[in-house]
Scaffold this active site. Structure first.
Site, PDB file in Angstrom:
ATOM      1  N   ARG A  64       0.839  -1.199   0.000  1.00  0.00           N
ATOM      2  CA  ARG A  64       0.000   0.000   0.000  1.00  0.00           C
ATOM      3  C   ARG A  64       0.875   1.250   0.000  1.00  0.00           C
ATOM      4  O   ARG A  64       0.877   2.035   0.931  1.00  0.00           O
ATOM      5  CB  ARG A  64      -0.971  -0.077   1.149  1.00  0.00           C
ATOM      6  CG  ARG A  64      -1.932  -1.234   0.901  1.00  0.00           C
ATOM      7  CD  ARG A  64      -2.935  -1.391   1.967  1.00  0.00           C
ATOM      8  NE  ARG A  64      -4.250  -1.046   1.467  1.00  0.00           N
ATOM      9  CZ  ARG A  64      -5.356  -1.192   2.168  1.00  0.00           C
ATOM     10  NH1 ARG A  64      -5.305  -1.631   3.401  1.00  0.00           N
ATOM     11  NH2 ARG A  64      -6.516  -0.876   1.647  1.00  0.00           N
ATOM     12  N   GLN A 121      -1.422   2.969  -5.504  1.00  0.00           N
ATOM     13  CA  GLN A 121      -2.811   3.333  -5.179  1.00  0.00           C
ATOM     14  C   GLN A 121      -3.827   2.995  -6.272  1.00  0.00           C
ATOM     15  O   GLN A 121      -4.898   2.503  -5.965  1.00  0.00           O
ATOM     16  CB  GLN A 121      -2.897   4.810  -4.788  1.00  0.00           C
ATOM     17  CG  GLN A 121      -2.631   4.981  -3.300  1.00  0.00           C
ATOM     18  CD  GLN A 121      -2.715   6.406  -2.825  1.00  0.00           C
ATOM     19  OE1 GLN A 121      -3.053   7.308  -3.590  1.00  0.00           O
ATOM     20  NE2 GLN A 121      -2.377   6.631  -1.581  1.00  0.00           N
ATOM     21  N   SER A 165      -8.788  -1.354  -1.074  1.00  0.00           N
ATOM     22  CA  SER A 165      -9.450  -0.074  -0.790  1.00  0.00           C
ATOM     23  C   SER A 165     -10.708   0.100  -1.629  1.00  0.00           C
ATOM     24  O   SER A 165     -11.740   0.534  -1.114  1.00  0.00           O
ATOM     25  CB  SER A 165      -8.497   1.100  -1.063  1.00  0.00           C
ATOM     26  OG  SER A 165      -7.519   1.166  -0.064  1.00  0.00           O
ATOM     27  N   ASP A 188      -5.041  -0.540  -5.841  1.00  0.00           N
ATOM     28  CA  ASP A 188      -5.416  -0.937  -4.487  1.00  0.00           C
ATOM     29  C   ASP A 188      -6.852  -1.477  -4.442  1.00  0.00           C
ATOM     30  O   ASP A 188      -7.807  -0.755  -4.149  1.00  0.00           O
ATOM     31  CB  ASP A 188      -5.243   0.259  -3.548  1.00  0.00           C
ATOM     32  CG  ASP A 188      -5.415  -0.123  -2.090  1.00  0.00           C
ATOM     33  OD1 ASP A 188      -5.877  -1.254  -1.818  1.00  0.00           O
ATOM     34  OD2 ASP A 188      -5.099   0.702  -1.231  1.00  0.00           O
ATOM     35  N   TYR A 211      -1.334  -0.366   8.689  1.00  0.00           N
ATOM     36  CA  TYR A 211      -2.316  -1.208   9.379  1.00  0.00           C
ATOM     37  C   TYR A 211      -2.150  -1.106  10.890  1.00  0.00           C
ATOM     38  O   TYR A 211      -1.091  -0.695  11.388  1.00  0.00           O
ATOM     39  CB  TYR A 211      -2.125  -2.676   8.974  1.00  0.00           C
ATOM     40  CG  TYR A 211      -2.491  -2.971   7.544  1.00  0.00           C
ATOM     41  CD1 TYR A 211      -3.813  -2.952   7.135  1.00  0.00           C
ATOM     42  CD2 TYR A 211      -1.509  -3.277   6.604  1.00  0.00           C
ATOM     43  CE1 TYR A 211      -4.159  -3.236   5.819  1.00  0.00           C
ATOM     44  CE2 TYR A 211      -1.844  -3.562   5.287  1.00  0.00           C
ATOM     45  CZ  TYR A 211      -3.162  -3.533   4.907  1.00  0.00           C
ATOM     46  OH  TYR A 211      -3.501  -3.808   3.612  1.00  0.00           O
TER      47      TYR A 211
HETATM   48  P1  NAD Z   1      -8.248  -3.006   7.743  1.00  0.00           P
HETATM   49  O1  NAD Z   1      -9.432  -3.405   6.923  1.00  0.00           O
HETATM   50  O2  NAD Z   1      -7.142  -3.975   7.946  1.00  0.00           O
HETATM   51  O3  NAD Z   1      -8.766  -2.564   9.202  1.00  0.00           O
HETATM   52  C1  NAD Z   1      -9.852  -1.672   9.352  1.00  0.00           C
HETATM   53  C2  NAD Z   1      -9.587  -0.746  10.532  1.00  0.00           C
HETATM   54  O4  NAD Z   1      -9.693  -1.458  11.772  1.00  0.00           O
HETATM   55  C3  NAD Z   1      -8.186  -0.116  10.551  1.00  0.00           C
HETATM   56  O5  NAD Z   1      -8.334   1.283  10.474  1.00  0.00           O
HETATM   57  C4  NAD Z   1      -7.599  -0.573  11.872  1.00  0.00           C
HETATM   58  O6  NAD Z   1      -6.783   0.422  12.473  1.00  0.00           O
HETATM   59  C5  NAD Z   1      -8.844  -0.823  12.701  1.00  0.00           C
HETATM   60  N1  NAD Z   1      -8.692  -1.666  13.881  1.00  0.00           N
HETATM   61  C6  NAD Z   1      -7.943  -2.795  14.063  1.00  0.00           C
HETATM   62  N2  NAD Z   1      -8.093  -3.280  15.313  1.00  0.00           N
HETATM   63  C7  NAD Z   1      -8.984  -2.459  15.962  1.00  0.00           C
HETATM   64  C8  NAD Z   1      -9.550  -2.436  17.257  1.00  0.00           C
HETATM   65  N3  NAD Z   1      -9.257  -3.352  18.170  1.00  0.00           N
HETATM   66  N4  NAD Z   1     -10.412  -1.432  17.557  1.00  0.00           N
HETATM   67  C9  NAD Z   1     -10.740  -0.490  16.648  1.00  0.00           C
HETATM   68  N5  NAD Z   1     -10.235  -0.459  15.399  1.00  0.00           N
HETATM   69  C10 NAD Z   1      -9.368  -1.430  15.053  1.00  0.00           C
HETATM   70  O7  NAD Z   1      -7.615  -1.663   7.221  1.00  0.00           O
HETATM   71  P2  NAD Z   1      -7.800  -0.878   5.838  1.00  0.00           P
HETATM   72  O8  NAD Z   1      -9.029  -0.053   5.908  1.00  0.00           O
HETATM   73  O9  NAD Z   1      -7.663  -1.813   4.693  1.00  0.00           O
HETATM   74  O10 NAD Z   1      -6.528   0.060   5.847  1.00  0.00           O
HETATM   75  C11 NAD Z   1      -6.086   0.686   7.004  1.00  0.00           C
HETATM   76  C12 NAD Z   1      -5.200   1.832   6.644  1.00  0.00           C
HETATM   77  O11 NAD Z   1      -4.167   1.481   5.732  1.00  0.00           O
HETATM   78  C13 NAD Z   1      -5.856   2.980   5.951  1.00  0.00           C
HETATM   79  O12 NAD Z   1      -6.727   3.728   6.697  1.00  0.00           O
HETATM   80  C14 NAD Z   1      -4.629   3.749   5.523  1.00  0.00           C
HETATM   81  O13 NAD Z   1      -4.041   4.440   6.583  1.00  0.00           O
HETATM   82  C15 NAD Z   1      -3.737   2.639   5.103  1.00  0.00           C
HETATM   83  N6  NAD Z   1      -3.820   2.596   3.641  1.00  0.00           N
HETATM   84  C16 NAD Z   1      -2.786   3.200   2.946  1.00  0.00           C
HETATM   85  C17 NAD Z   1      -2.843   3.234   1.560  1.00  0.00           C
HETATM   86  C18 NAD Z   1      -1.762   3.886   0.759  1.00  0.00           C
HETATM   87  O14 NAD Z   1      -1.776   3.820  -0.413  1.00  0.00           O
HETATM   88  N7  NAD Z   1      -0.809   4.519   1.376  1.00  0.00           N
HETATM   89  C19 NAD Z   1      -3.912   2.660   0.891  1.00  0.00           C
HETATM   90  C20 NAD Z   1      -4.924   2.062   1.618  1.00  0.00           C
HETATM   91  C21 NAD Z   1      -4.849   2.048   3.000  1.00  0.00           C
END
Ligand code: NAD
Length: 359
Positions: A116, A121, A127, A124, A221
């Protein structure tokens, strides 16, 4: 080079890996063969693929095969050494499936494993599909709740807005917040990653401080909480949760069972008529009572165990996924030939099995 688009065979999978619009825009030198009816369930008929320049036929003999869900054993038996496969492959949990692909000698690229990083992006797919899931989760919550989401001022009296809590504010959670806000609910959200507070607030929601501050990995993550932190989170939530009409849970740790955030006791503390929509149902659920693919009613509270929500909006889910797959293809194909540059961190990161045969 020939690219095959396979028809999905899994139950309830209505998406397709590439839609006609994207097929029409693939560069020179890529001949597309689509399996008959591959796009039907997503609203893209064979004729639309033909008009975009594809042939309807056997996709499995192509140099590169694209599909959505992991291939079944039967489908893997149609692949040969040196072929390239692009799909969601559940590499962290489906070890048997990955082993089958390794044994078949396939260069398998898992959409989940694309790093990621900013350059990746457009590819992705996690996402793009989480965006669909988050939107749909908010609609399900609004649909199941026996109350309005928005505040209404009518001649028959004033209706207060619904209070919605979104647990986990990653891609799906942020989309659920935005959608619930558009429908007029008052939204709060919590995530263990402290960086998320600002994003939650920028969407007009309140960050619910549960006093738990987790860590973020390099990939963005969350790290798994310690058992003590998990217990503290559950206890704190139990005191806060009765104040909400609907809870949408999206908390996940890649490759691990979903963390339990809402205990059975916390559900019993909620008001009858309240709704929990659990987006983590397939990986064990964020609520202790969640059953994947089913509604559970406990003490008048409905817990919806959602599975594969992107497939319930197959047209746009496929359209977004298709752009992700096409962007990945741009990286894997040069001048109409498969050319895998293993020094590229996206290519090496997304590859889960590799053939000795040069692609
Ligand atoms: P995910 O589906 O793995 O998790 C969903 C959410 O659950 C996350 O925000 C995580 O922090 C949260 N979580 C985990 N345990 C928890 C708990 N006990 N209580 C409450 N919340 C909890 O994550 P996702 O949505 O696929 O991606 C997470 C992050 O990755 C994004 O928000 C972003 O910061 C990053 N991301 C970066 C890029 C990039 O290109 N740079 C692209 C996509 C996502």
């Amino acid at each position: 080079m020939r690219l095959g688009i396979a028809k999905e065979t899994g139950p309830d999978e209505r998406r397709v890996a590439l839609v006609p619009e994207t097929v029409g825009r693939l560069g020179e030198g890529i001949d597309v063969t689509v399996e008959a009816g591959a796009g039907d369930a997503a609203g893209f008929g064979d004729d639309a693929y033909r008009e975009a320049g594809a042939t309807v036929g056997n996709p499995w003999s192509a140099e590169v095969v694209a599909k959505v869900a992991p291939p079944s054993a039967d489908e893997v038996s149609k692949l040969r050494d040196g072929q390239v496969l692009i799909a969601f492959l559940q590499p962290l949990t489906d070890t048997a499936g990955v082993e089958r692909l390794r044994a078949a000698g396939v260069h398998a690229f898992a959409l989940e494993s694309i790093p990621r990083i900013t350059r990746a992006q457009p590819m992705d797919a996690l996402s793009s599909q989480a965006t669909v899931a988050g939107y749909k989760a908010a609609l399900i919550a609004a649909d199941r709740l026996p109350r309005f989401f928005p505040m209404l001022m009518t001649a028959a009296g004033t209706i207060p807005p619904a209070k919605v809590l979104v647990l986990g504010a990653g891609v799906a959670g942020l989309q659920a917040i935005a959608t619930a806000r558009r429908l007029g609910a008052v939204v709060s959200s919590f995530d263990v990653r402290p960086a998320v507070r600002e994003q939650v607030e920028s969407l007009g929601a309140t960050f619910l401080d549960l006093g738990i501050h987790g860590e973020e990995t390099e990939g963005g993550y969350a790290r798994e909480l310690t058992p003590e932190q998990q217990a503290a989170q559950q206890a704190e939530l139990q005191t806060r949760i009765p104040g909400f009409d609907a809870v949408i849970t999206t908390a996940a740790i890649p490759g691990r069972p979903a963390p339990t955030l809402i205990t059975a006791d916390a559900v019993r503390a909620m008001r009858p008529g309240s709704v929990i929509v659990d987006l983590a149902a397939e990986s064990g659920g964020n609520a202790e009572l969640t059953q994947p693919g089913r509604d559970v009613v406990e003490n008048g509270v409905t817990i919806v165990g959602t599975t594969n929500l992107p497939s319930t909006m197959p047209t746009h889910a496929s359209q977004l996924l298709s752009r992700n797959v096409a962007s990945l293809l741009e990286l894997l194909v040069r001048d109409g030939e498969v050319a895998l540059d293993w020094d590229d961190e996206i290519i090496s990161g997304a590859c889960v099995t590799r053939s000795e045969v040069k692609a």
